[in-house]
Design a protein around this motif. Structure first.
Motif, PDB file in Angstrom:
ATOM      1  N   LYS A   1       0.881  -0.696  -0.125  1.00  7.06           N
ATOM      2  CA  LYS A   1      -0.095   0.386   0.091  1.00  7.06           C
ATOM      3  C   LYS A   1       1.112   1.356  -0.097  1.00  7.06           C
ATOM      4  N   ASN A   2       2.071   1.630   1.057  1.00  5.39           N
ATOM      5  CA  ASN A   2       2.995   2.289   0.231  1.00  5.39           C
ATOM      6  C   ASN A   2       3.495   2.713  -0.871  1.00  5.39           C
ATOM      7  N   ASN A   3       3.985   1.826  -1.556  1.00  3.92           N
ATOM      8  CA  ASN A   3       3.648   2.031  -2.838  1.00  3.92           C
ATOM      9  C   ASN A   3       2.807   3.243  -3.832  1.00  3.92           C
ATOM     10  N   LEU A   4       1.497   2.715  -3.340  1.00  4.24           N
ATOM     11  CA  LEU A   4       0.455   4.135  -3.628  1.00  4.24           C
ATOM     12  C   LEU A   4       0.981   5.595  -3.367  1.00  4.24           C
ATOM     13  N   GLU A   5       1.232   6.105  -2.878  1.00  8.05           N
ATOM     14  CA  GLU A   5       1.762   7.252  -2.301  1.00  8.05           C
ATOM     15  C   GLU A   5       2.282   8.424  -3.594  1.00  8.05           C
ATOM     16  N   ASP A   6       1.266   9.199  -3.741  1.00  3.98           N
ATOM     17  CA  ASP A   6       1.110  10.107  -4.531  1.00  3.98           C
ATOM     18  C   ASP A   6       1.699   8.952  -6.017  1.00  3.98           C
ATOM     19  N   TRP A   7       0.904   8.739  -6.534  1.00 10.12           N
ATOM     20  CA  TRP A   7       1.067   7.712  -8.163  1.00 10.12           C
ATOM     21  C   TRP A   7      -0.041   6.966  -8.703  1.00 10.12           C
ATOM     22  N   THR A   8      -0.209   7.212  -9.899  1.00 11.21           N
ATOM     23  CA  THR A   8      -1.705   7.282  -9.955  1.00 11.21           C
ATOM     24  C   THR A   8      -1.602   6.065 -11.056  1.00 11.21           C
ATOM     25  N   ALA A   9      -2.108   4.704 -10.998  1.00  4.01           N
ATOM     26  CA  ALA A   9      -2.297   3.579 -11.355  1.00  4.01           C
ATOM     27  C   ALA A   9      -2.590   3.950 -12.963  1.00  4.01           C
ATOM     28  N   PRO A  10      -1.740   2.840 -13.994  1.00  2.52           N
ATOM     29  CA  PRO A  10      -2.349   3.013 -15.072  1.00  2.52           C
ATOM     30  C   PRO A  10      -3.598   2.240 -15.606  1.00  2.52           C
ATOM     31  N   THR A  11      -4.623   3.012 -16.451  1.00  3.80           N
ATOM     32  CA  THR A  11      -6.319   2.292 -16.527  1.00  3.80           C
ATOM     33  C   THR A  11      -5.701   0.918 -17.087  1.00  3.80           C
ATOM     34  N   GLY A  12      -6.284   0.386 -17.062  1.00  2.00           N
ATOM     35  CA  GLY A  12      -6.822  -1.339 -17.905  1.00  2.00           C
ATOM     36  C   GLY A  12      -6.252  -1.723 -17.129  1.00  2.00           C
ATOM     37  N   ILE A  13      -6.048  -1.891 -15.662  1.00  2.00           N
ATOM     38  CA  ILE A  13      -5.433  -3.568 -14.395  1.00  2.00           C
ATOM     39  C   ILE A  13      -6.035  -2.664 -13.198  1.00  2.00           C
ATOM     40  N   GLU A  14      -6.507  -3.365 -12.536  1.00  2.00           N
ATOM     41  CA  GLU A  14      -6.349  -2.849 -10.976  1.00  2.00           C
ATOM     42  C   GLU A  14      -5.261  -3.074  -9.759  1.00  2.00           C
ATOM     43  N   VAL A  15      -5.290  -1.380  -9.529  1.00  2.00           N
ATOM     44  CA  VAL A  15      -4.292  -2.425  -8.863  1.00  2.00           C
ATOM     45  C   VAL A  15      -4.877  -2.103  -6.548  1.00  2.00           C
ATOM     46  N   VAL A  16      -4.276  -2.893  -6.485  1.00  6.39           N
ATOM     47  CA  VAL A  16      -5.125  -3.568  -5.192  1.00  6.39           C
ATOM     48  C   VAL A  16      -3.712  -3.458  -3.875  1.00  6.39           C
ATOM     49  N   GLY A  17      -4.263  -2.547  -3.116  1.00  8.31           N
ATOM     50  CA  GLY A  17      -2.612  -2.041  -1.996  1.00  8.31           C
ATOM     51  C   GLY A  17      -3.017  -3.162  -0.775  1.00  8.31           C
ATOM     52  N   VAL A  18      -2.198  -3.619  -0.200  1.00  7.65           N
ATOM     53  CA  VAL A  18      -1.764  -4.304   1.467  1.00  7.65           C
ATOM     54  C   VAL A  18      -0.725  -4.085   1.877  1.00  7.65           C
ATOM     55  N   THR A  19      -1.623  -3.979   3.033  1.00 11.91           N
ATOM     56  CA  THR A  19      -0.915  -3.333   4.128  1.00 11.91           C
ATOM     57  C   THR A  19      -0.217  -4.640   5.150  1.00 11.91           C
ATOM     58  N   THR A  20      -1.064  -5.625   5.136  1.00  2.93           N
ATOM     59  CA  THR A  20      -0.360  -6.898   6.121  1.00  2.93           C
ATOM     60  C   THR A  20      -0.409  -8.380   4.944  1.00  2.93           C
TER      61      THR A  20
END
Length: 456
Positions: free
Chosen positions: A426-445
């Motif tokens: 989940k920390n990799n998604l800070e201040d960054w926009t995921a590209p379209t066409g793929i769902e990006v799910v952030g997990v912490t544990t």
């Protein structure tokens, strides 16, 4: 006549002793010390520039920073492993198991370089000119600028290099070359050290690019003293399984580019062919409903590669559970299983674990932890994963999913190969926009990831 002075030199590490020792005090190997004649100290050789003038002290600000143009071969995978192409005046060492394709690779490269206008001198200490010509015919290698020279005497080799002034020299192999001024046996530590030092002087003073083939030991390391790898500019390991057609060219040292770069080839009847998209190769035989299977986006140098990690968890028959791993570190497998048992309440202490990275590739980066844990949990629960999902993340001992590097390149590669969802820290998604066409799910544990990926 004065008696020749001798000393005992370890053939594994180069340690010198005045008398014979059964075990080397430096590396601990047995029966590796060999008696050799001590040569008189030769006058030190001054370093020179490519133009042949002696080097002299210069101010840092006065040193030219102009980069010499790299020579591109027709093999993009080799250019990648070298950091962008062949650097003029460099000394490149290529090691690998017997029969893996080192001589085939260099003969193909020699033919390509000779067709670009450069002169190539192929020096072989293991094969005759007729044998090399037979392989060249099979590989369709033909050029008027490619010269074959079966020779092992470094004195004659130096004379021919000085007279021909080739642009490229191939030495196959360094363990078969002999320096006439050294009285030790061919392939000994002293011979390899002096031959490599002489080749380095030729490369740096005359601007000749030299490729050197190095044999490897049973342990997979290049035979000879470790100084051999320190002296050269680039060290490439040619890896692969003799039972499979794929070969991996891995850079472990490169003064002109990134280390851990990877080039992938396929051995065919007409020589080595490049594999343009290795991710498709590693995933093409994956079963859709298989349990214990997960996809990870691993980084090999600057290249993202999707690899299938397979796990087989079975109840242990004997007292101690077994941990077997192929392509991944066995200690990493034990660590991930301990975290799953402690943080995700999955009882694995009485389970045998067999882990494999499909395709023969070796994975050693922390980002494979999440995919490794998912494959283990999937096999243990006998529950399949979604074939359109892939996983990236490092797992800490407290069960947290830690951030990884180059997340954008990993996600773009997964999207390009048609994956619909990717789980990342989940920390990799800070201040960054995921590209379209793929769902990006952030997990912490890891516990949260298992609930989302493998719901009961």
């Amino acid at each position: 006549m004065a008696k020749a002075k001798t000393q005992f030199i370890c053939q594994n590490c180069g340690y010198q002793a005045p008398r014979f020792l059964g075990r080397c005090p430096n590396c601990g190997k047995w029966n590796t010390l060999v008696e050799e004649v001590v040569e008189s100290a030769a006058a030190p050789v001054s370093h020179a520039t490519v133009s042949g003038t002696l080097a002299k002290p210069e101010k840092l600000a006065a040193v030219s920073t102009e980069k010499e143009p790299r020579i591109k071969t027709q093999m993009a995978e080799l250019n990648r492993a070298l950091g962008g192409g062949v650097v003029p005046g460099s000394l490149v060492l290529i090691g690998g198991d017997p029969g893996i394709g080192k001589s085939t690779l260099l003969l193909q490269v020699s033919g390509q370089l000779s067709q670009t206008g450069g002169t190539v001198l192929y020096v072989s200490g293991e094969e005759s000119a007729n044998q090399i010509k037979m392989r060249a015919n099979r590989l369709s290698v033909a050029s008027d600028n490619l010269y074959l020279y079966p020779e092992t005497d470094m004195g004659r080799i130096k004379e021919n290099i000085a007279s021909m002034k080739p642009d490229y020299v191939v030495i196959d192999s360094v363990q078969t070359m002999s320096e006439p001024d050294i009285q030790s046996a061919v392939g000994s530590v002293s011979q390899i050290r002096e031959v490599t030092a002489e080749l380095m002087r030729i490369a740096k003073t005359q601007g000749v690019t030299i490729f050197v083939v190095g044999h490897v030991t049973k342990g997979g390391a290049i035979a000879g003293p470790k100084i051999l790898e320190h002296m050269v500019d680039t060290v490439l390991y040619f890896e692969g399984d003799l039972h499979h057609t794929y070969r991996i060219l891995r850079a472990v040292k490169n003064r002109f580019g990134s280390t851990n770069e990877l080039g992938i080839f396929e051995m065919q009847e007409d020589g080595l062919q490049e594999v343009k998209n290795p991710s498709e190769i590693f995933l093409e035989e994956r079963l859709e409903d298989a349990t214990g299977s997960s996809i990870v986006v691993s980084m090999e140098g600057t290249r993202p590669i999707l690899v299938e990690i397979q796990a087989l968890i079975t109840p242990s028959v004997f007292g101690n559970a077994q941990r077997t791993a192929s392509g991944v570190d066995r200690n990493r497998v034990s660590l991930i299983m301990a975290v799953l048992e402690k943080r995700a309440s999955i009882m694995l202490q009485n389970q045998d674990a067999y882990i494999k990275a499909a395709g023969g590739v070796k994975l050693d980066e922390p980002a494979i932890d999440l995919a490794l844990a998912i494959s283990i949990a999937s096999s243990y629960r006998d529950q399949g994963t979604n074939p359109e999902e892939c996983y990236v993340g490092e797992i800490g001992l407290t069960g947290e999913i830690r951030r990884v590097n180059r997340i954008e390149s990993r996600i773009n590669e997964a999207q390009k190969l048609g994956f619909k969802k990717i789980y990342v820290p989940k920390n990799n998604l800070e201040d960054w926009t995921a590209p379209t066409g793929i769902e990006v799910v952030g997990v912490t544990t890891i516990k949260q990831a298992l609930k989302l990926i493998l719901p009961k």
